[in-house]
Each structure stands twice: as C-alpha cells, then as structure tokens.
Write a protein that holds these residues in place. Structure first.
Motif: not given
Length: 428
Positions: A417, A425, A421-422
């Motif tokens: 997860q 970004c 998310d990284h």
C-alpha cells in the motif's frame, strides 16, 4: 536798397512774443524835419547784436506807435546782408527811406526790425515828422484841442513808460538768452566733437560700403551671366507652357467628360443608396441573428469547456491508473519469476530429501498444500512432518521487494500500500 512791390513777411505775433533787444537802433532823432532833397530822405542806423544772424527776407518798417502786429507797418525797406558777420564793421548797418513813402502827419512813429518769420527783433524810440519852419508858424488851438493834445501826451507818456518797462524786460530776456546761447555753444562744441567722430565713423563706413559695392558689382556680373542662362531657360519654359496649354485644353475636355460621368454616377449612387438602405436593414436583422448565435455559441463553448475539463480530469486519472497498472504488472511478473525460482529451489530440495526418507501418502498427517505457492506443492505428500515449510516460505517472502519504476526506491513486499501511494505521488 529800394523798396519793391513784394510784400514783406509778416505775422500776427503779439508784442509779448517778440525779442526787441537783438537789433539796436542808433542815432534816432526825436524829430525828422523835411527840407531839401537830401534832408527829406531819412537814414536809419542800427546795430546787430553778437548772437543775431540776419537773413535774406529781413526788413525794417516804420510803424505808428501803438501797433499790435507786424502787419500794421506804414512803409518798409529790405535790409542789406553783411559780407562778414564776424567783423565789427559788419555789425553797423543802415537803410534809407525815400521821402515819397514817408508819413505826412505828425503822429509818433518808430523803426522796427522784422525777420523773415514776421517776428520783431528790435524797435527804436518814438519820433515825429515836422516841417522845417515849424517854430516860426503860429498855431492857434482851442481849449478842446489843448485838452485833446494833453490827453494824447498822457497816453504817449504812458506808452513810453510801458516801452521802458518792456525794454527792461527785454534786457533781462537778452541776458537770459545770452546765457542760454553760451550753453548752446558748449553743446555745439560737444556736437562738433561728436560730429568729428561720426565723420571718422562715416569714413570707415564708406570704405566698408565701397568694399561691399565692389562685391555687389562682382555679384551683379555673376547674376547677369545667370540671367542670360535663365533667358534660355525661360524660352524653354515658354515652350513647355505652350505644350501645357494644349494639354490643359485636353484636360478641360476630359473634365467635361468626367462631369458627365459624374452625373451618371450620381444617379447610380442614388440607386445604390436605396439598395444600401435595404442592405442595412437586412444587416441589422443578420446582426440580431449573429448576436443570438453568439450567445448560443458562448453557451456551447462554456459547456464544451466544462466537458473538456472533465475529459482532462478523466484523462489524468486514466494516465495515473495506467502507470499504477504498469507498475503492478511489472511487480507481478517479477514476483512470478521469483516464485518460479523459489518453486524450483523447493522442488530440488524436496527431491533430495525424498531419496533418504519414504514418506507415507496421507495416513500420517493428511494432505497439506502450501499457500505461498501459485500452483500448490506437488510433493506435499512426501514432506516430512519434522520440516517447517511455513517458516521457510515466510523467510523467502521477506527476501522479496518492490522497486519504484520512476525513482528506483525499494519497498518491502509487505508494504504494498505504501508502494502504491509513493508511485501515485509521482503522477501529481
């Protein structure tokens, strides 16, 4: 000098404005007694003062006492101009009156010097004309005549006193005039020096003018030559003017033709104006239609902009999802490769172990499938119950990792997860 028929110059100047002290009459008798041919003529002696300059039209007149203006003379004689005014002898002058022109009564008279402007410059004492044997004549007079003579004598005495007062005033005026004349002479000397300087300046200016005149003559010669050239040019211009006159006639004819065309165009312009009026009305209608279409177009453009914004937002999200999907696809492939390697290693290990031990099929522990394998463990029936397969699989999964395809950052497989998310970004 003999009297001429020419009238002397006179004026209406009053006594108060005359200058009686500039000419002095000498040796004036109280009585002039007529006698022979010589004594009947009267000689008048007079002296010119220092500051008085006689002129050609000056004259000496015999005036009856009580005169008011120089127009009241009885007779006159022209004066003689002196040859040299600076000599003392030239100051003493005389004039002779002929007997024919002398008065015949016994009134009082006096000599007066009048200049050519009609102004009195000198006056003598009064005198009378009496016959030669007057003392031997018995005069019979009445009391009224005596009183009249006495009254006349009183008036003459009064006039004599007035003349004396006037003489004193004239003497004072003469002194003032002499002082003024002295100042004028000083001013004259100053003016002479200024005049001398001006003459020197004029001489220099004259030399300058002569130089300028020489330059002007040279310039005139140049202008003459240029004038000759201009004469040729004038002939050429006259020929051109003649040609232009012919062209002008043609232009006048053309103007007439153009005038007719202009009238025709005016008629067409009237028709076009009517057509233009109709077109303007049609144009107004078209402008209203265009305005409505612009409003609709603005509404459609606004809606299109909203749809474009939505489409861009969806495209952005789709791009992000594609990136995430690609990342996950690569990770999946990587994990499958690692699983294949792990399965191969595990199979090799199990093959080696099966040679030393014979494991019962399912009687001793039942069938157990490894949840870490994709297709399950085909040798699960031969695994020894003493070997901890879950622990081995967990250690193998800990060695797996997730790498960012953009910045190559490594994440453990269990932090999936955080890895997602990284990557998301990077798309912002």
């Amino acid at each position: 000098m003999e009297e001429t028929v020419e009238d002397p110059p006179t004026s209406a100047v009053l006594l108060d404005h005359c200058h009686f002290s500039q000419v002095i009459f000498n040796s004036v008798e109280k009585f002039y007694i007529p006698g022979g041919d010589i004594t009947w003529d009267i000689t008048c002696y007079y002296t010119l003062t220092q500051h008085f300059i006689p002129r050609r039209k000056d004259w000496i007149g015999i005036f009856r006492v009580g005169w008011k203006t120089t127009r009241e003379y009885y007779t006159f004689m022209w004066v003689t101009l002196p040859v040299d005014l600076n000599s003392e002898s030239s100051k003493q002058q005389e004039v002779q009156f002929k007997a024919y022109y002398l008065p015949k009564d016994d009134e009082y008279y006096q000599f007066c010097y009048v200049d050519q402007d009609g102004v009195v410059r000198g006056a003598s004492i009064p005198f009378q004309f009496r016959p030669e044997n007057e003392e031997d004549i018995l005069v019979v007079t009445t009391q009224g005549e005596v009183e009249e003579i006495e009254q006349h004598n009183k008036e003459l005495c009064k006039e004599n006193r007035e003349l004396k007062d006037s003489c004193v005033s004239l003497q004072k005026q003469n002194s003032d005039m002499e002082a003024t004349l002295q100042k004028k002479q000083e001013e004259l000397e100053t003016l002479k020096s200024i005049n001398k300087k001006l003459e020197q300046t004029m001489k220099e200016q004259k030399d300058c003018w002569e130089l300028e005149l020489l330059q002007l003559k040279e310039q005139n010669q140049r202008m003459s030559s240029e004038n000759e050239k201009m004469g040729v040019t004038v002939d050429q211009l006259q020929a051109q003017l003649s040609n232009q006159g012919k062209e002008m006639e043609k232009l006048v004819q053309g103007v007439q033709d153009k005038t007719e065309q202009l009238e025709h165009l005016k008629e067409e312009n009237g028709q076009l104006f009517l057509s233009l009026t109709e077109q303007r009305e049609h144009r107004k209608k078209l402008e209203q239609t265009v305005e409505e279409m612009k409003q609709k177009e603005t509404t459609a453009a606004r809606k299109q902009q909203e749809l474009t914004d939505q489409n861009m937002d969806l495209s952005k999200r789709l791009s992000e999802n594609k990136i995430i999907c690609n990342v996950l696809q690569r990770e999946k492939e990587k994990i499958e490769k690692e699983n294949d390697v792990s399965n191969s290693s595990l199979l090799s290990y199990l093959n080696c172990d099966s040679l030393s031990h014979q494991v019962p099929t399912s009687s001793q522990g039942g069938t157990r499938q490894d949840p870490g394998l994709v297709f399950g463990n085909p040798y699960s029936d031969f695994i020894d119950d003493g070997f901890d397969h879950d622990l081995a699989l967990e250690q193998h999964l800990q060695t797996l990792s997730l790498n960012c395809p953009i910045c190559d950052k490594t994440f453990p497989a269990k932090e999936k997860q955080i890895f997602e998310d990284h990557v998301f970004c990077h798309t912002l």
